[in-house]
Design a protein around this motif. Structure first.
Motif, PDB file in Angstrom:
ATOM      1  N   UNK A  62       0.819  -1.215   0.000  1.00 15.01           N
ATOM      2  CA  UNK A  62       0.000   0.000   0.000  1.00 15.01           C
ATOM      3  C   UNK A  62       0.849   1.261   0.000  1.00 15.01           C
ATOM      4  N   UNK A  63       2.052   1.160   0.498  1.00 19.19           N
ATOM      5  CA  UNK A  63       2.916   2.337   0.594  1.00 19.19           C
ATOM      6  C   UNK A  63       3.282   2.892  -0.780  1.00 19.19           C
ATOM      7  N   UNK A  64       3.401   2.031  -1.771  1.00 20.84           N
ATOM      8  CA  UNK A  64       3.792   2.482  -3.116  1.00 20.84           C
ATOM      9  C   UNK A  64       2.755   3.440  -3.703  1.00 20.84           C
ATOM     10  N   UNK A  65       1.479   3.059  -3.813  1.00 16.91           N
ATOM     11  CA  UNK A  65       0.525   4.013  -4.397  1.00 16.91           C
ATOM     12  C   UNK A  65       0.227   5.208  -3.489  1.00 16.91           C
ATOM     13  N   UNK A  66       0.372   5.041  -2.195  1.00 15.62           N
ATOM     14  CA  UNK A  66       0.144   6.168  -1.295  1.00 15.62           C
ATOM     15  C   UNK A  66       1.243   7.213  -1.472  1.00 15.62           C
ATOM     16  N   UNK A  67       2.473   6.767  -1.618  1.00 16.68           N
ATOM     17  CA  UNK A  67       3.574   7.708  -1.838  1.00 16.68           C
ATOM     18  C   UNK A  67       3.469   8.390  -3.191  1.00 16.68           C
ATOM     19  N   UNK A  68       2.931   7.684  -4.172  1.00 11.75           N
ATOM     20  CA  UNK A  68       2.713   8.286  -5.489  1.00 11.75           C
ATOM     21  C   UNK A  68       1.443   9.121  -5.525  1.00 11.75           C
ATOM     22  N   UNK A  69       0.711   9.147  -4.435  1.00 16.32           N
ATOM     23  CA  UNK A  69      -0.549   9.866  -4.272  1.00 16.32           C
ATOM     24  C   UNK A  69      -1.620   9.371  -5.232  1.00 16.32           C
ATOM     25  N   UNK A  70      -1.543   8.078  -5.573  1.00 16.34           N
ATOM     26  CA  UNK A  70      -2.575   7.437  -6.375  1.00 16.34           C
ATOM     27  C   UNK A  70      -3.733   7.013  -5.479  1.00 16.34           C
ATOM     28  N   UNK A  71      -3.424   6.584  -4.269  1.00 20.42           N
ATOM     29  CA  UNK A  71      -4.424   6.220  -3.269  1.00 20.42           C
ATOM     30  C   UNK A  71      -4.227   7.073  -2.027  1.00 20.42           C
ATOM     31  N   UNK A  72      -5.280   7.204  -1.228  1.00 18.69           N
ATOM     32  CA  UNK A  72      -5.196   8.028  -0.019  1.00 18.69           C
ATOM     33  C   UNK A  72      -4.462   7.296   1.103  1.00 18.69           C
ATOM     34  N   UNK A  73      -4.115   8.044   2.131  1.00 23.29           N
ATOM     35  CA  UNK A  73      -3.402   7.466   3.282  1.00 23.29           C
ATOM     36  C   UNK A  73      -4.255   6.505   4.082  1.00 23.29           C
ATOM     37  N   UNK A  74      -5.547   6.558   3.893  1.00 24.87           N
ATOM     38  CA  UNK A  74      -6.452   5.643   4.601  1.00 24.87           C
ATOM     39  C   UNK A  74      -6.200   4.181   4.271  1.00 24.87           C
ATOM     40  N   UNK A  75      -5.581   3.923   3.124  1.00 23.23           N
ATOM     41  CA  UNK A  75      -5.272   2.549   2.735  1.00 23.23           C
ATOM     42  C   UNK A  75      -4.173   1.944   3.599  1.00 23.23           C
ATOM     43  N   UNK A  76      -3.460   2.758   4.368  1.00 18.45           N
ATOM     44  CA  UNK A  76      -2.413   2.240   5.249  1.00 18.45           C
ATOM     45  C   UNK A  76      -2.967   1.736   6.580  1.00 18.45           C
ATOM     46  N   UNK A  77      -4.174   2.151   6.927  1.00 22.30           N
ATOM     47  CA  UNK A  77      -4.745   1.798   8.230  1.00 22.30           C
ATOM     48  C   UNK A  77      -5.054   0.300   8.385  1.00 22.30           C
ATOM     49  N   UNK A  78      -5.751  -0.356   7.449  1.00 26.08           N
ATOM     50  CA  UNK A  78      -6.076  -1.780   7.667  1.00 26.08           C
ATOM     51  C   UNK A  78      -4.857  -2.675   7.872  1.00 26.08           C
ATOM     52  N   UNK A  79      -3.780  -2.539   7.064  1.00 15.81           N
ATOM     53  CA  UNK A  79      -2.630  -3.408   7.329  1.00 15.81           C
ATOM     54  C   UNK A  79      -2.018  -3.177   8.708  1.00 15.81           C
ATOM     55  N   UNK A  80      -2.006  -1.922   9.155  1.00 13.16           N
ATOM     56  CA  UNK A  80      -1.455  -1.644  10.485  1.00 13.16           C
ATOM     57  C   UNK A  80      -2.338  -2.227  11.584  1.00 13.16           C
ATOM     58  N   UNK A  81      -3.652  -2.179  11.384  1.00 17.22           N
ATOM     59  CA  UNK A  81      -4.571  -2.770  12.369  1.00 17.22           C
ATOM     60  C   UNK A  81      -4.373  -4.283  12.431  1.00 17.22           C
ATOM     61  N   UNK A  82      -4.260  -4.927  11.267  1.00 17.82           N
ATOM     62  CA  UNK A  82      -4.033  -6.371  11.251  1.00 17.82           C
ATOM     63  C   UNK A  82      -2.689  -6.727  11.888  1.00 17.82           C
ATOM     64  N   UNK A  83      -1.695  -5.903  11.673  1.00 20.42           N
ATOM     65  CA  UNK A  83      -0.381  -6.125  12.280  1.00 20.42           C
ATOM     66  C   UNK A  83      -0.482  -6.067  13.801  1.00 20.42           C
ATOM     67  N   UNK A  84      -1.171  -5.076  14.322  1.00 21.61           N
ATOM     68  CA  UNK A  84      -1.338  -4.930  15.771  1.00 21.61           C
ATOM     69  C   UNK A  84      -2.169  -6.080  16.339  1.00 21.61           C
ATOM     70  N   UNK A  85      -3.213  -6.489  15.624  1.00 19.00           N
ATOM     71  CA  UNK A  85      -4.043  -7.611  16.086  1.00 19.00           C
ATOM     72  C   UNK A  85      -3.218  -8.894  16.148  1.00 19.00           C
ATOM     73  N   UNK A  86      -2.386  -9.132  15.142  1.00 14.12           N
ATOM     74  CA  UNK A  86      -1.536 -10.317  15.135  1.00 14.12           C
ATOM     75  C   UNK A  86      -0.549 -10.338  16.285  1.00 14.12           C
ATOM     76  N   UNK A  87       0.078  -9.204  16.534  1.00 13.85           N
ATOM     77  CA  UNK A  87       1.034  -9.114  17.646  1.00 13.85           C
ATOM     78  C   UNK A  87       0.318  -9.284  18.982  1.00 13.85           C
ATOM     79  N   UNK A  88      -0.830  -8.642  19.131  1.00 17.90           N
ATOM     80  CA  UNK A  88      -1.567  -8.727  20.397  1.00 17.90           C
ATOM     81  C   UNK A  88      -2.056 -10.149  20.671  1.00 17.90           C
ATOM     82  N   UNK A  89      -2.555 -10.819  19.638  1.00 14.24           N
ATOM     83  CA  UNK A  89      -3.050 -12.188  19.840  1.00 14.24           C
ATOM     84  C   UNK A  89      -1.912 -13.142  20.191  1.00 14.24           C
ATOM     85  N   UNK A  90      -0.797 -12.989  19.502  1.00 15.95           N
ATOM     86  CA  UNK A  90       0.354 -13.841  19.775  1.00 15.95           C
ATOM     87  C   UNK A  90       0.860 -13.596  21.193  1.00 15.95           C
ATOM     88  N   UNK A  91       0.962 -12.333  21.593  1.00 18.69           N
ATOM     89  CA  UNK A  91       1.428 -12.009  22.944  1.00 18.69           C
ATOM     90  C   UNK A  91       0.461 -12.551  23.996  1.00 18.69           C
TER      91      UNK A  91
END
Length: 103
Positions: A62-91
């Motif tokens: 998602x970082x590629x099109x966001x940096x090119x301003x093809x997609x909005x920054x909102x597209x970065x939120x779901x992967x970060x949420x899934x990353x936090x959920x994965x870390x929290x569940x594992x912990x």
């Protein structure tokens, strides 16, 4: 030109986020029967690790099109949420069901 690029990036990110949501559901809903249920605990830990990996890969994707301003920054939120959920569940699993001596 951005309209042509928005479709493939958006479709790829939607599919990656749907896959992450499926893995997150499996990691969060699966419950071990006890501390002796090693196969289920291993499955949850694997799903959590897979969710973390998918979160990082989808974030970088998602970082590629966001940096090119093809997609909005909102597209970065779901992967970060899934990353936090994965870390929290594992912990949570590692803290709640510690591996005992000899097992």
């Amino acid at each position: 030109m951005t309209g042509l690029l928005r479709g493939p990036w958006g479709a790829a990110l939607i599919l990656a986020n749907l896959l992450s949501a499926y893995v997150a559901y499996g990691a969060l809903v699966t419950q071990p029967q006890g501390s002796w249920d090693e196969s289920t605990l291993t499955g949850i830990e694997f799903a959590s690790a897979l969710l973390i990996t998918l979160g990082v890969i989808t974030f970088l994707l998602a970082l590629v099109p966001v940096r090119r301003q093809t997609l909005s920054r909102g597209w970065l939120a779901p992967p970060l949420i899934f990353l936090v959920v994965g870390v929290a569940r594992w912990a949570y699993i590692v803290h709640t069901y510690p591996q005992g001596v000899g097992g």
